[in-house]
Design an enzyme around this catalytic site. Structure first.
Site, short mmCIF file in Angstrom:
data_model
loop_
_atom_site.label_atom_id
_atom_site.label_comp_id
_atom_site.label_asym_id
_atom_site.label_seq_id
_atom_site.Cartn_x
_atom_site.Cartn_y
_atom_site.Cartn_z
N SER A 133 0.75 -1.46 -0.09
CA SER A 133 -0.06 -0.19 -0.07
C SER A 133 0.68 1.19 0.06
O SER A 133 0.40 2.48 -0.12
CB SER A 133 -0.95 -0.15 1.17
OG SER A 133 -2.06 -0.87 1.15
N LYS B 227 0.26 3.74 -2.79
CA LYS B 227 -0.66 4.86 -2.68
C LYS B 227 -0.20 6.31 -2.85
O LYS B 227 -0.95 7.17 -3.27
CB LYS B 227 -1.51 4.51 -1.47
CG LYS B 227 -2.46 3.16 -1.62
CD LYS B 227 -3.53 3.12 -0.38
CE LYS B 227 -4.42 2.05 -0.67
NZ LYS B 227 -4.03 0.76 -0.49
N SER C 257 -6.03 3.52 4.17
CA SER C 257 -5.50 2.72 2.96
C SER C 257 -6.45 1.95 2.52
O SER C 257 -6.15 0.77 2.19
CB SER C 257 -4.40 1.65 3.71
OG SER C 257 -3.50 1.10 2.79
#
Length: 404
Positions: free
Chosen positions: A110, A113, A167
């Protein structure tokens, strides 16, 4: 020895170049990075990375082309950790203070991102209301999610907060679809990859907007620092990072609103923390980006492939930040390149003006210079040899006429 034999021997001697051993010396073995005792987790086999591009491994400086520890001479050893690779850099000056395998390929999870934010944060209207479609929430069951609902309506700002605080892979899909315009989510991912290359993050390839595992998806500790530096230069991003909690609006008549909190524990437990991003998949293991400010100095740490014991990833990052803050401001082992900075061209002309450029640039220039010197020297030797030979012939003819 006859004059003919003497002349031939002399000619061979002066035209035979004396060559040093041209075989390259073996590269020194990488210095092992200090490692904590770590468990042996059951994990899927690590994906095979793409072939290394030598010029990409030297982005930021030749010292960064290492699979091992890279730190300034004479500084204390960095703290041990479980990460496969990591990097500490100054967000403002761009100096890289230390790293372990900075240009080694890793799986992002993640923390990818942040690339989504770097690509679209300034391009999307935060007040725009977006309607969620089925494709946005069609995510694997083990994905992290904010809890968006199909046909729900949310502001872009709410989606960014859901992305960075919780997230949310569902929020990532909506934002990438919106950023991709008529091309949808696929075009959004393509724009992310184009933006990564513009930033100088040549080892980053996004396949999903959220960082959820996909074939061929990679990044590096160095690339993550480049991306994070651009994010933290953005005032809106910094404001989102400092948000402790926010409300996800109700979607009547069926869904009530709810609160989400910032998941990055660095924010509440590390003095001077200014933000970051956590990540985890069974393939990537724990990935992390964290940043903090101390005495007017802002540092960022990136980790790939860490394990949560004996310390969580944010704690391992915090220890590396402490180490970075303890170093003199003038030391470095490289730098974070600026967005849009061209990759050094692998041509001999680039070598003199860029001594820290890719190794093959210097090698090509050296080879060109050696080739020129060799042929020049050979030609000179041949000319000299022919002159000597002509002299010997004349002397022999004179001697033969006198003896007669």
């Amino acid at each position: 020895m006859s004059w003919r034999n003497a002349a031939v021997a002399l000619l061979c001697a002066v035209t035979t170049p004396v060559l040093a051993d041209a075989s390259p010396s073996p590269a020194p073995a990488p210095i092992p990075c200090p490692k904590s005792a770590e468990p042996n987790p059951e994990r899927p086999p690590r994906p095979s990375p793409p072939p290394d591009v030598p010029a990409h491994r030297t982005v930021g400086g030749k010292q960064l082309d290492s699979a091992g520890l890279v730190v300034p001479a004479g500084v204390p050893d960095p703290p041990a950790n479980t990460a496969v690779s990591w990097l500490v850099a100054d967000l403002d000056t761009g100096k890289v203070l230390g790293a372990c395998g900075p240009h080694e390929y890793g799986t992002p999870a993640s923390v990818q991102k942040l690339l989504l934010a770097a690509t679209f944060l300034d391009k999307l209207d935060p007040q725009q209301i977006v309607t969620v479609v089925h494709e946005d929430i069609a995510i694997p069951s083990d994905s992290s999610a904010v809890g968006l609902v199909e046909n729900g309506q949310y502001s872009v700002e709410t989606l960014w907060l859901g992305l960075l605080l919780q997230s949310g892979n569902d929020a990532a899909n909506v934002l990438a679809r919106l950023g991709g315009g008529a091309g949808g989510m696929a075009a959004g991912v393509q724009a992310m990859n184009q933006h990564a290359k513009w930033l100088g993050a040549y080892q980053t390839q996004a396949v999903t907007p959220s960082g959820y595992d996909g074939p061929g998806q990679f990044t590096s500790a160095y690339d993550l620092a480049l991306i994070a530096r651009v994010c933290f230069a953005n005032e809106t991003f910094r404001r989102y990072q400092l948000t402790e909690r926010t409300q996800i609006p109700a979607q009547p008549p069926k869904y009530e609103g709810f609160e989400i909190q910032n998941e990055n524990q660095l924010m509440s437990k590390y003095p001077g923390a200014i933000g970051g991003k956590t990540g985890f998949t069974s393939l990537a293991r724990h990935t992390y980006v964290g940043a903090a400010e101390r005495d007017g100095r802002r540092l960022v740490v990136t980790l790939l492939g860490a394990e949560p014991r004996p310390q969580r990833s944010w704690q391992q990052g915090a220890a590396l930040l402490d180490w970075g803050f303890s170093l003199p401001e003038q030391v470095s082992v490289g730098r974070l390149v600026n967005p849009g900075e061209p990759l050094a061209s692998p041509s001999p002309s680039a070598a003199p003006s860029n001594p820290d450029g890719p190794a093959e640039v210097v090698a090509a220039a050296a080879e060109s210079r050696w080739t020129t010197m060799f042929f020049f020297g050979t030609g000179l030797a041949i000319a000299t040899g022919m002159t000597v030979l002509a002299g010997l012939v004349r002397r022999a003819r004179i001697r033969r006429r006198t003896d007669a």
